[in-house]
Design an enzyme around this catalytic site. Structure first.
Site, PDB file in Angstrom:
ATOM      1  N   ARG A   1      20.551   4.753 -22.029  1.00 41.24           N
ATOM      2  CA  ARG A   1      21.107   5.330 -23.263  1.00 41.24           C
ATOM      3  C   ARG A   1      20.007   5.877 -24.182  1.00 41.24           C
ATOM      4  O   ARG A   1      20.210   6.854 -24.880  1.00 41.24           O
ATOM      5  CB  ARG A   1      21.850   4.253 -24.051  1.00 41.24           C
ATOM      6  CG  ARG A   1      23.160   3.848 -23.440  1.00 41.24           C
ATOM      7  CD  ARG A   1      23.810   2.799 -24.363  1.00 41.24           C
ATOM      8  NE  ARG A   1      24.779   2.015 -23.639  1.00 41.24           N
ATOM      9  CZ  ARG A   1      26.054   2.365 -23.468  1.00 41.24           C
ATOM     10  NH1 ARG A   1      26.509   3.489 -23.971  1.00 41.24           N
ATOM     11  NH2 ARG A   1      26.880   1.599 -22.795  1.00 41.24           N
TER      12      ARG A   1
ATOM     13  N   LYS B   1      25.119  -8.588  -9.957  1.00 40.18           N
ATOM     14  CA  LYS B   1      26.101  -9.609 -10.276  1.00 40.18           C
ATOM     15  C   LYS B   1      26.143  -9.836 -11.797  1.00 40.18           C
ATOM     16  O   LYS B   1      25.174  -9.467 -12.452  1.00 40.18           O
ATOM     17  CB  LYS B   1      25.799 -10.916  -9.528  1.00 40.18           C
ATOM     18  CG  LYS B   1      24.419 -11.528  -9.914  1.00 40.18           C
ATOM     19  CD  LYS B   1      24.517 -12.909 -10.448  1.00 40.18           C
ATOM     20  CE  LYS B   1      24.551 -12.985 -11.935  1.00 40.18           C
ATOM     21  NZ  LYS B   1      23.384 -13.516 -12.602  1.00 40.18           N
TER      22      LYS B   1
ATOM     23  N   HIS C   1      20.359 -11.823  -5.891  1.00 33.45           N
ATOM     24  CA  HIS C   1      18.939 -11.879  -5.515  1.00 33.45           C
ATOM     25  C   HIS C   1      18.560 -13.208  -4.847  1.00 33.45           C
ATOM     26  O   HIS C   1      17.531 -13.305  -4.191  1.00 33.45           O
ATOM     27  CB  HIS C   1      18.032 -11.548  -6.706  1.00 33.45           C
ATOM     28  CG  HIS C   1      17.833 -12.676  -7.672  1.00 33.45           C
ATOM     29  ND1 HIS C   1      18.729 -12.965  -8.661  1.00 33.45           N
ATOM     30  CD2 HIS C   1      16.831 -13.577  -7.809  1.00 33.45           C
ATOM     31  CE1 HIS C   1      18.293 -13.997  -9.358  1.00 33.45           C
ATOM     32  NE2 HIS C   1      17.135 -14.395  -8.860  1.00 33.45           N
TER      33      HIS C   1
ATOM     34  N   LYS D   1      15.678 -14.424  -1.397  1.00 36.58           N
ATOM     35  CA  LYS D   1      14.570 -15.382  -1.452  1.00 36.58           C
ATOM     36  C   LYS D   1      14.267 -15.861  -0.037  1.00 36.58           C
ATOM     37  O   LYS D   1      15.174 -16.285   0.685  1.00 36.58           O
ATOM     38  CB  LYS D   1      14.932 -16.576  -2.342  1.00 36.58           C
ATOM     39  CG  LYS D   1      15.007 -16.232  -3.825  1.00 36.58           C
ATOM     40  CD  LYS D   1      15.295 -17.464  -4.654  1.00 36.58           C
ATOM     41  CE  LYS D   1      15.641 -17.124  -6.087  1.00 36.58           C
ATOM     42  NZ  LYS D   1      14.519 -16.988  -6.990  1.00 36.58           N
TER      43      LYS D   1
ATOM     44  N   GLU E   1      16.423 -24.466 -15.112  1.00 35.39           N
ATOM     45  CA  GLU E   1      15.488 -23.499 -15.709  1.00 35.39           C
ATOM     46  C   GLU E   1      14.951 -24.087 -16.999  1.00 35.39           C
ATOM     47  O   GLU E   1      15.709 -24.713 -17.750  1.00 35.39           O
ATOM     48  CB  GLU E   1      16.218 -22.194 -16.026  1.00 35.39           C
ATOM     49  CG  GLU E   1      16.689 -21.471 -14.797  1.00 35.39           C
ATOM     50  CD  GLU E   1      17.288 -20.132 -15.172  1.00 35.39           C
ATOM     51  OE1 GLU E   1      16.531 -19.165 -15.298  1.00 35.39           O
ATOM     52  OE2 GLU E   1      18.512 -20.079 -15.358  1.00 35.39           O
TER      53      GLU E   1
ATOM     54  N   ASP F   1      27.060 -17.015 -14.499  1.00 33.51           N
ATOM     55  CA  ASP F   1      25.689 -16.544 -14.348  1.00 33.51           C
ATOM     56  C   ASP F   1      25.028 -17.095 -13.074  1.00 33.51           C
ATOM     57  O   ASP F   1      24.258 -16.397 -12.422  1.00 33.51           O
ATOM     58  CB  ASP F   1      24.877 -16.995 -15.576  1.00 33.51           C
ATOM     59  CG  ASP F   1      23.521 -16.321 -15.645  1.00 33.51           C
ATOM     60  OD1 ASP F   1      23.472 -15.090 -15.507  1.00 33.51           O
ATOM     61  OD2 ASP F   1      22.509 -17.036 -15.827  1.00 33.51           O
TER      62      ASP F   1
ATOM     63  N   HIS G   1      25.018 -17.143  -7.068  1.00 32.28           N
ATOM     64  CA  HIS G   1      23.844 -17.716  -6.403  1.00 32.28           C
ATOM     65  C   HIS G   1      24.148 -19.067  -5.733  1.00 32.28           C
ATOM     66  O   HIS G   1      23.814 -19.302  -4.577  1.00 32.28           O
ATOM     67  CB  HIS G   1      22.709 -17.964  -7.392  1.00 32.28           C
ATOM     68  CG  HIS G   1      22.304 -16.750  -8.183  1.00 32.28           C
ATOM     69  ND1 HIS G   1      22.359 -15.488  -7.685  1.00 32.28           N
ATOM     70  CD2 HIS G   1      21.828 -16.624  -9.444  1.00 32.28           C
ATOM     71  CE1 HIS G   1      21.927 -14.633  -8.601  1.00 32.28           C
ATOM     72  NE2 HIS G   1      21.603 -15.294  -9.681  1.00 32.28           N
TER      73      HIS G   1
ATOM     74  N   LYS H   1      20.092 -24.187 -18.486  1.00 33.88           N
ATOM     75  CA  LYS H   1      18.950 -23.583 -19.187  1.00 33.88           C
ATOM     76  C   LYS H   1      18.328 -24.657 -20.069  1.00 33.88           C
ATOM     77  O   LYS H   1      19.007 -25.594 -20.488  1.00 33.88           O
ATOM     78  CB  LYS H   1      19.427 -22.446 -20.096  1.00 33.88           C
ATOM     79  CG  LYS H   1      20.147 -21.317 -19.369  1.00 33.88           C
ATOM     80  CD  LYS H   1      19.203 -20.181 -19.075  1.00 33.88           C
ATOM     81  CE  LYS H   1      19.923 -18.994 -18.473  1.00 33.88           C
ATOM     82  NZ  LYS H   1      19.035 -18.176 -17.634  1.00 33.88           N
TER      83      LYS H   1
HETATM   84  C1  BG6 Z   1      19.901 -14.474 -12.798  1.00 36.50           C
HETATM   85  C2  BG6 Z   1      20.558 -15.030 -14.028  1.00 36.50           C
HETATM   86  O1  BG6 Z   1      20.844 -13.985 -11.901  1.00 36.50           O
HETATM   87  O2  BG6 Z   1      19.159 -15.523 -12.169  1.00 36.50           O
HETATM   88  C3  BG6 Z   1      19.523 -15.598 -14.974  1.00 36.50           C
HETATM   89  O3  BG6 Z   1      21.280 -13.994 -14.669  1.00 36.50           O
HETATM   90  C4  BG6 Z   1      18.685 -16.629 -14.279  1.00 36.50           C
HETATM   91  O4  BG6 Z   1      20.124 -16.179 -16.120  1.00 36.50           O
HETATM   92  C5  BG6 Z   1      18.132 -16.055 -12.981  1.00 36.50           C
HETATM   93  O5  BG6 Z   1      17.607 -16.953 -15.133  1.00 36.50           O
HETATM   94  C6  BG6 Z   1      17.438 -17.128 -12.179  1.00 36.50           C
HETATM   95  O6  BG6 Z   1      16.762 -16.514 -11.114  1.00 36.50           O
HETATM   96  P1  BG6 Z   1      15.468 -17.173 -10.487  1.00 36.50           P
HETATM   97  O7  BG6 Z   1      15.124 -16.269  -9.361  1.00 36.50           O
HETATM   98  O8  BG6 Z   1      14.438 -17.208 -11.553  1.00 36.50           O
HETATM   99  O9  BG6 Z   1      15.897 -18.532 -10.055  1.00 36.50           O
END
Ligand code: BG6
Length: 506
Positions: A47, A154, A184, A188, A222, A241, A246, A346
């Site tokens: 944007r 996602k 993602h 890994k 995290e 999230d 994941h 978190k």
């Molecule tokens: C993302 C989430 O998909 O994955 C984030 O939106 C999260 O909130 C992240 O921090 C964690 O990824 P990784 O690879 O650091 O475990």
């Protein structure tokens, strides 16, 4: 390895965090190891009004952030950046897409892309349908000349209903083979290694079932808060999230049957069967099996960190969970009766993701142990950090009597003679460039995940359930241990794979 065909990568949401922190460093890594096409161009769409140079500066900053604040090797980086250009658009106005098409066609001629384009949507998911439709109306979706691949970040949808709506709107324009739903975690190395550990070691597979496994625990902790993503996170929470995508994928890989081959669909069919076998949870059972928490302000290492409700972009009365612990079952022959536990949050003490397989104790335990956890063997598959595998078993503590202690056998990836573990996005981008969808979410798998979680979302909509506060920097609400029961607790991991303990040095 042969290089992918020349191609263009068009990234929507190009000035966002994901591009700076993850996509740009991953593209650079591919560029440096020669896995990128001979000729390629990247067009960022966002944007903000900005010149090509402005966009390149953003990417440059991202590269620095990922390399301890300095650029890895200036010449290669500047050469890499010269492939980036920028197009400003609010992404919802169809008129903009005519201008974008002209730029794409020009870049296509410059780099002889032959009509091969990847469109990467790193925007909020409510823009996915509009952007796809506008691209298609501008004539950019048909694969008559070259491939047209669409990558969606996602969460894919917001709940089951929005998932159906989104999927339907994309399928109006695209074939399933053109759609890459990125998660993602599947990129890994250590997540992919779950398959190799399970299906290449004859010693584990015979034990990998209800006869020998007591329970399975998956933790994704995290230490960071919501950073500058409060607006997004407040509508997502830990469940959308992390869990819906994941962590349920990890459950799939940990508990699936052996696939008949390594073919994309053979693997994904087995993951699907697992998610379809998750025991449905009724709305009334949610409170008992799902425990939510939200971090509150605290002092960590002498620095005051804000509570979740004080974070920018977050509603001060928010009921969004920043911590979730849950218990569930997989109703099939392999796993009948084995409880699975997931915990994610978190602002926990440490960043760590791991799977712990707790094996059953011997039928009659002869020896005295002060902690019931010590009578179980367990295997920890560490996804990050200090990636590796740890097997815990019982030994006699030297000295009088029969005092049982746990000993460790461990493998750490850092011991391998490899330069580095490739970044998850690096692997996934390379796969899209080659057209390999094995590590991407298939629509029926995502649907099964949303279906399983639908009663939970419905129960939470009533806004009556409890959300426990937990001080930032702690392991979440204390009563999460009660979910496991039988006097057992979660494993409290440290950064170092072989160390554990609630208050261990982090
Ligand atoms: C993302 C989430 O998909 O994955 C984030 O939106 C999260 O909130 C992240 O921090 C964690 O990824 P990784 O690879 O650091 O475990």
């Amino acid at each position: 390895m042969s290089k992918p065909f020349n191609q263009l990568l068009v990234i929507f949401g190009a000035t966002g965090d994901l591009v700076r922190r993850k996509l740009a460093p991953s593209l650079l890594a591919l560029y440096r190891n020669g896995s990128i096409p001979e000729k390629f161009e990247v067009i960022g769409v966002g944007r903000k009004k900005m010149s090509d140079d402005g966009f390149r500066s953003i990417i440059r900053e991202g590269l620095k952030l990922n390399n301890e604040n300095s650029l890895p090797d200036n010449i290669a980086v500047e050469d890499f950046l010269s492939h980036f250009s920028y197009f400003s658009s609010n992404m919802t106005d169809s008129k903009d897409f005519v201008g974008l098409r002209d730029l794409i066609q020009k870049k296509d001629r410059d780099c002889e892309a032959g009509g091969n384009y990847i469109f990467y949507l790193a925007t909020p998911s409510n823009l996915y349908s509009d952007i796809t439709e506008h691209l298609c109306h501008a004539g950019l979706c048909s694969e008559e000349k070259g491939f047209r691949r669409f990558v969606y970040e996602k969460p894919f949808g917001y709940d089951l209903e929005s998932f159906y709506k989104l999927n339907k709107s994309l399928k109006k324009f695209l074939k399933e083979s053109q759609i890459y739903r990125i998660d993602h975690y599947l990129g890994k190395e250590t997540v992919q290694n779950i398959l190799v550990t399970r299906f290449s070691n004859g010693i584990f597979e015979p034990l990998w079932n209800r006869n020998y496994i007591h329970h399975v625990e998956i933790t994704a902790a995290e230490d960071v808060g919501v950073e500058n993503r409060g607006g997004y996170y407040d509508n997502a929470g830990a469940m959308r999230d992390m869990v819906q995508n994941h962590l349920l994928q990890i459950v799939g890989l940990t508990s699936m049957e052996p696939p008949s081959s390594l073919n994309a669909d053979a693997i994904r069919n087995e993951i699907l069967k697992v998610l379809q076998s998750l025991r449905p949870i009724s709305e009334d059972e949610v409170e008992k099996n799902f425990l939510r928490g939200q971090y509150t302000s605290a002092i960590i290492n002498g620095i005051k960190v804000p509570g979740y409700r004080e974070e920018p972009g977050v509603n001060p009365e928010s009921r969004t969970e920043t911590y979730l612990a849950m218990k569930f079952y997989i109703d099939n022959w392999r796993w009948g009766g084995v409880p699975f536990f997931i915990r994610t949050g978190k602002r926990l003490p440490v960043r760590v993701t791991e799977i712990v397989i707790h094996f059953k104790s011997t039928p009659h335990f002869l020896f005295h142990v002060d902690d019931p956890g010590k009578s179980f063997n367990s295997m920890v598959i560490r996804i990050q950090p200090d990636e590796g595998i740890l097997l815990k078993f019982c030994i006699k503590k030297p000295g009088p009597g029969f005092i049982v202690e746990n000993a460790d056998m461990d493998f750490h990836y850092s011991e391998l003679e490899i330069e580095r573990i490739p970044l998850p996005y690096e692997r996934l981008l390379a796969d899209v460039m080659k057209g390999d969808s094995t590590l991407f979410g298939r629509s029926d798998i995502i649907e099964a995940a949303w279906k399983f979680l639908e009663p939970v979302q419905n129960a939470w909509k009533r806004k009556t359930g409890k959300i426990y506060g937990y001080p930032a920097g702690t392991w979440g609400p204390e009563n999460a241990d009660n979910l496991i029961g039988e006097g057992l607790t979660w494993r409290y991991p440290c950064k170092n794979l072989s160390k554990g303990g609630k208050y261990c040095e982090l």
